[in-house]
Design an enzyme around this catalytic site. Structure first.
Site, short mmCIF file in Angstrom:
data_model
loop_
_atom_site.label_atom_id
_atom_site.label_comp_id
_atom_site.label_asym_id
_atom_site.label_seq_id
_atom_site.Cartn_x
_atom_site.Cartn_y
_atom_site.Cartn_z
N LYS A 156 0.84 -1.21 0.00
CA LYS A 156 0.00 0.00 0.00
C LYS A 156 0.87 1.26 0.00
O LYS A 156 0.52 2.27 -0.63
CB LYS A 156 -0.92 -0.01 1.21
CG LYS A 156 -1.84 1.21 1.33
CD LYS A 156 -2.72 1.41 0.11
CE LYS A 156 -3.90 2.34 0.34
NZ LYS A 156 -3.60 3.62 0.95
N GLU A 163 0.73 6.71 -6.74
CA GLU A 163 -0.40 7.65 -6.81
C GLU A 163 0.09 9.10 -6.81
O GLU A 163 -0.42 9.93 -7.58
CB GLU A 163 -1.32 7.38 -5.62
CG GLU A 163 -2.54 8.25 -5.50
CD GLU A 163 -3.30 7.94 -4.22
OE1 GLU A 163 -3.34 8.82 -3.34
OE2 GLU A 163 -3.81 6.82 -4.09
#
Length: 286
Positions: A156, A163
């Site tokens: 993550k 991102e």
């Protein structure tokens, strides 16, 4: 995000009892009350801010839970904290998984991308919950057992670093289009990119949506916060000697966005004036 996850779980037929410090939305008064009303073996999903809040919650659960209960940390904890959390719980034979969760406010409708770390037997125990939370369809297109304890949060972390880079690229493209005297329909260009092009993505769809609501983004300030995962990603890149120029630049761009007047750029201006006699611009507040 936790409330939306609860709604998705309940829609799939799971019974959910929640504790929150805000008693107006909490089902129980405290963690002890949560443990008391749950039947064994208990499955506790922790969704609180990373760091001290998560550590405190894990420490409390380690004292309250019984052997063979299972805790999932679904927050954005630093991956290196997971071994400590697992060890705290293991002292009472409580099981532990870490799970990176992506999906934001749209997860209730679209499902959540899940990246899990821990032992295979514990993952199998939680699979009905993971299946309820992930997007519909093929499991491996929305869920991964990434490895041992810590692997879920590591995955993550890297996801969030990527991102950062993707958002920065779209943002720079938007600014360049806006600065051009040739392009007259900037929102239209981005909208046209959203189908058929190699840069189409959900993030681009959200950018198009934002421009539909506010075509010039005039209602927003250009200051952007950064969460821990972006910094941790760069720290890991350095520790592993992995070049990460895009993610690093995206993180530093966020730092710059929060500077009204950059001390570094003032220093550059001073140096140019000193060595070359270049003109400088005085500060407006002096």
């Amino acid at each position: 995000m936790g409330a939306n996850m609860r709604a998705r779980l309940e829609a799939a037929g799971h019974e959910v009892v929640g504790y929150d410090r805000d008693q107006q939305i909490s089902d129980v008064a405290d963690l002890a009350g949560l443990v008391e009303v749950m039947s064994r073996p208990r499955h506790v999903w922790v969704m609180v801010p990373a760091g001290a809040a998560t550590r405190f919650t894990i420490e409390q659960l380690a004292e309250l839970l019984d052997p063979d209960d299972l805790v999932v940390d679904g927050g954005n904890s630093r991956w290196s904290d997971d071994a400590t959390h697992a060890s705290l719980l293991a002292g009472n034979d409580v099981r532990y998984l870490d799970c990176g969760v992506s999906g934001g406010v749209w997860g209730a409708e679209n499902g959540y991308g899940l990246m899990c770390g821990g032992e295979e037997l514990d993952v199998a125990r939680m699979m009905p919950v993971f299946d309820a939370l992930r997007p519909e369809g093929q499991r491996d297109l929305g869920f991964v057992h990434a490895g041992g304890v810590g692997a879920g949060h590591y995955a993550k972390m890297v996801h969030n670093g990527i991102e950062y880079g993707l958002m920065q690229a779209y943002a720079e493209g938007y600014e360049l289009l806006s600065a051009s005297s040739v392009v007259s329909d900037v929102p239209g260009v981005l909208r046209a990119w959203s189908r058929g092009t190699v840069v189409r993505s959900w993030l681009l769809d959200l950018m198009v949506r934002a421009l539909e609501d506010d075509p010039g983004l005039d209602n927003l300030a250009g200051a952007v916060d950064d969460s821990g995962e972006g910094r941790w990603t760069i720290e890991e890149a350095i520790a592993n000697a992995v070049p990460a120029p895009v993610m690093s630049a995206a993180l530093f761009a966020r730092f710059a966005s929060r500077q009204v007047d950059s001390p570094a750029m003032r220093a550059v201006a001073a140096l140019r004036q000193q060595f070359g006699g270049h003109a400088v611009e005085p500060r407006a507040d002096r």
